[in-house]
Write a protein that holds these residues in place. Structure first.
Motif, mmCIF file in Angstrom:
data_model
loop_
_atom_site.group_PDB
_atom_site.id
_atom_site.type_symbol
_atom_site.label_atom_id
_atom_site.label_comp_id
_atom_site.label_asym_id
_atom_site.label_seq_id
_atom_site.Cartn_x
_atom_site.Cartn_y
_atom_site.Cartn_z
ATOM 1 N N TRP A 74 3.040 -47.752 -72.601
ATOM 2 C CA TRP A 74 3.010 -49.204 -72.759
ATOM 3 C C TRP A 74 4.311 -49.781 -72.200
ATOM 4 C CZ3 TRP A 74 2.365 -51.684 -78.315
ATOM 5 C CH2 TRP A 74 2.194 -53.068 -78.184
ATOM 6 N N TYR A 75 4.173 -50.711 -71.264
ATOM 7 C CA TYR A 75 5.340 -51.312 -70.619
ATOM 8 C C TYR A 75 5.363 -52.829 -70.838
ATOM 9 C CZ TYR A 75 5.331 -47.013 -67.745
ATOM 10 O OH TYR A 75 5.337 -45.710 -67.299
ATOM 11 N N ALA A 76 6.561 -53.375 -70.921
ATOM 12 C CA ALA A 76 6.765 -54.811 -70.747
ATOM 13 C C ALA A 76 7.090 -55.024 -69.279
ATOM 14 C CB ALA A 76 7.903 -55.303 -71.624
ATOM 15 N N GLN A 77 6.558 -56.089 -68.689
ATOM 16 C CA GLN A 77 6.732 -56.311 -67.260
ATOM 17 C C GLN A 77 7.318 -57.696 -66.996
ATOM 18 O OE1 GLN A 77 3.293 -55.404 -64.912
ATOM 19 N NE2 GLN A 77 4.163 -56.179 -63.021
ATOM 20 N N LYS A 78 8.295 -57.718 -66.092
ATOM 21 C CA LYS A 78 8.878 -58.979 -65.648
ATOM 22 C C LYS A 78 9.056 -58.893 -64.143
ATOM 23 C CE LYS A 78 12.475 -62.350 -66.724
ATOM 24 N NZ LYS A 78 13.690 -62.636 -67.558
ATOM 25 N N GLY A 79 8.235 -59.662 -63.420
ATOM 26 C CA GLY A 79 8.242 -59.539 -61.969
ATOM 27 C C GLY A 79 7.786 -58.160 -61.551
ATOM 28 N N ASP A 80 8.580 -57.483 -60.731
ATOM 29 C CA ASP A 80 8.252 -56.129 -60.285
ATOM 30 C C ASP A 80 8.855 -55.056 -61.184
ATOM 31 O OD1 ASP A 80 6.856 -57.159 -58.124
ATOM 32 O OD2 ASP A 80 8.628 -57.182 -56.818
ATOM 33 N N GLN A 81 9.580 -55.461 -62.214
ATOM 34 C CA GLN A 81 10.247 -54.501 -63.086
ATOM 35 C C GLN A 81 9.426 -54.223 -64.345
ATOM 36 O OE1 GLN A 81 14.154 -56.291 -63.705
ATOM 37 N NE2 GLN A 81 15.014 -55.044 -62.056
ATOM 38 N N LYS A 82 9.405 -52.936 -64.746
ATOM 39 C CA LYS A 82 8.707 -52.529 -65.961
ATOM 40 C C LYS A 82 9.678 -51.775 -66.874
ATOM 41 C CE LYS A 82 5.416 -50.077 -64.166
ATOM 42 N NZ LYS A 82 4.187 -49.273 -64.036
ATOM 43 N N MET A 83 9.562 -52.038 -68.169
ATOM 44 C CA MET A 83 10.377 -51.327 -69.147
ATOM 45 C C MET A 83 9.446 -50.728 -70.207
ATOM 46 S SD MET A 83 13.454 -52.712 -71.622
ATOM 47 C CE MET A 83 12.351 -53.717 -72.610
ATOM 48 N N GLU A 84 9.561 -49.423 -70.404
ATOM 49 C CA GLU A 84 8.700 -48.764 -71.387
ATOM 50 C C GLU A 84 9.045 -49.227 -72.795
ATOM 51 O OE1 GLU A 84 8.033 -44.340 -73.235
ATOM 52 O OE2 GLU A 84 8.330 -44.461 -71.054
ATOM 53 N N ILE A 85 8.025 -49.605 -73.556
ATOM 54 C CA ILE A 85 8.258 -50.035 -74.937
ATOM 55 C C ILE A 85 7.528 -49.161 -75.956
ATOM 56 C CG2 ILE A 85 8.767 -52.424 -74.348
ATOM 57 C CD1 ILE A 85 5.917 -53.168 -75.050
ATOM 58 N N GLY A 86 6.614 -48.300 -75.492
ATOM 59 C CA GLY A 86 5.929 -47.451 -76.445
ATOM 60 C C GLY A 86 4.935 -46.515 -75.796
ATOM 61 N N LYS A 87 4.347 -45.653 -76.637
ATOM 62 C CA LYS A 87 3.320 -44.706 -76.185
ATOM 63 C C LYS A 87 2.112 -44.824 -77.105
ATOM 64 C CE LYS A 87 6.236 -41.242 -73.889
ATOM 65 N NZ LYS A 87 7.491 -42.012 -73.893
ATOM 66 N N ILE A 88 0.935 -44.655 -76.518
ATOM 67 C CA ILE A 88 -0.315 -44.852 -77.247
ATOM 68 C C ILE A 88 -1.212 -43.637 -77.072
ATOM 69 C CG2 ILE A 88 -2.360 -46.325 -77.480
ATOM 70 C CD1 ILE A 88 -0.643 -48.511 -76.036
ATOM 71 N N THR A 89 -1.807 -43.185 -78.166
ATOM 72 C CA THR A 89 -2.812 -42.127 -78.117
ATOM 73 C C THR A 89 -4.127 -42.692 -78.631
ATOM 74 O OG1 THR A 89 -1.193 -40.360 -78.450
ATOM 75 C CG2 THR A 89 -3.479 -39.837 -78.940
ATOM 76 N N ASN A 90 -5.169 -42.569 -77.827
ATOM 77 C CA ASN A 90 -6.507 -43.036 -78.209
ATOM 78 C C ASN A 90 -7.432 -41.841 -78.391
ATOM 79 O OD1 ASN A 90 -6.238 -46.006 -78.059
ATOM 80 N ND2 ASN A 90 -5.805 -45.600 -75.908
ATOM 81 N N GLU A 91 -8.127 -41.810 -79.507
ATOM 82 C CA GLU A 91 -9.076 -40.735 -79.783
ATOM 83 C C GLU A 91 -10.464 -41.320 -80.026
ATOM 84 O OE1 GLU A 91 -9.875 -37.032 -82.933
ATOM 85 O OE2 GLU A 91 -8.165 -38.381 -83.208
ATOM 86 N N VAL A 92 -11.445 -40.732 -79.371
ATOM 87 C CA VAL A 92 -12.848 -41.066 -79.612
ATOM 88 C C VAL A 92 -13.532 -39.780 -80.055
ATOM 89 C CG1 VAL A 92 -14.998 -41.904 -78.608
ATOM 90 C CG2 VAL A 92 -12.818 -42.897 -77.872
ATOM 91 N N LYS A 93 -14.221 -39.846 -81.193
ATOM 92 C CA LYS A 93 -14.811 -38.619 -81.733
ATOM 93 C C LYS A 93 -16.118 -38.929 -82.457
ATOM 94 C CE LYS A 93 -13.788 -34.696 -84.786
ATOM 95 N NZ LYS A 93 -12.792 -34.104 -85.732
#
Length: 240
Positions: free
Chosen positions: A42-61
């Motif tokens: 998960w990134y925050a974006q400003k113009g062409d720059q991205k800064m990582e703000i988190g990680k996400i795990t999705n599970e479907v079962k």
């Protein structure tokens, strides 16, 4: 001539009107629904720059022959010791909601969905205020936490659009049954893969947040999400 014009106006209005989707009318492409775990950054974006703000795990079962679990776990970089977890149970055949729980540092909530009724609670951890929910609902609806997961299993085609009732509970925003919208679908390409580009929004924030999904046309995997929330831009990119 006058009758012809009236009929033309009526048929045109019906052609361009959005069709309402709910568990009673939805037709899923169920061959794409399978057990899987995917990870995204998960990134925050400003113009062409991205800064990582988190990680996400999705599970479907598939819990059993009739029930599907959709679970999302989020770790924010600013608070790596805590995990935000949302779990939703729906019927595999039509995504009719059964149960939803959400736990994070700000609030806990848990809902049970029955025919014509929603019960549960919402706990604000900052104020320790607990709202007990026992609400009658007279329409068919999806859970607000599961409808983003539903989108990739719809019969997508170019310029597809629809609206769907969703149940959401947020004391700071809206409560009860509101609407989500798929505004448009187009074909495109991302990193050499053919994708469906799906633009969606909802009434949770008065349609001020637009999410654009990039969905692999072959696997229906969500490869990327662009989020524009009232001018604030974020990106979620699936990683292997």
């Amino acid at each position: 001539m006058r009758i012809f014009l009236i009929l033309l106006i009526i048929s045109s209005a019906q052609f361009f009107a959005q069709k309402t989707l709910n568990p009673g009318t939805v037709k899923l492409e169920s061959k794409y629904i399978k057990d899987e775990i995917s990870n995204a950054v998960w990134y925050a974006q400003k113009g062409d720059q991205k800064m990582e703000i988190g990680k996400i795990t999705n599970e479907v079962k598939k819990v059993d022959k009739t029930t599907l679990l959709i679970k999302t776990s989020v770790k924010m970089n600013q608070a790596p010791e805590t995990t935000w977890v949302d779990s939703t149970l729906v019927k595999i055949s039509n995504f009719e909601p059964i149960y939803h729980s959400s736990y994070n540092v700000m609030r806990d909530m848990r809902f049970k969905f029955e025919k014509n009724k929603v019960t549960g609670y919402y706990l604000d951890k900052k104020t320790q205020k607990k709202d007990n929910i026992d609400e009658k609902v007279s329409v068919q609806y999806f859970d607000s936490n599961s409808y983003p997961g539903l989108i990739r299993f719809l019969p997508l085609k170019e310029h597809y659009s629809t609206e769907m009732p969703i149940y959401d509970y947020n004391p700071a925003a809206k409560k009860g049954v509101i609407k989500a919208y798929i505004e448009d679908v187009n074909k495109g390409e991302l990193n050499g893969k053919k994708v469906w580009i799906v633009k969606a929004t909802d009434d949770i924030q008065d349609r001020k947040t637009i999410v654009t999904y990039y969905i692999d046309t072959v696997t229906r995997e969500v490869l990327k999400q662009d989020i524009d929330s009232n001018g604030r831009k974020m990106v979620m990119e699936t990683v292997k």
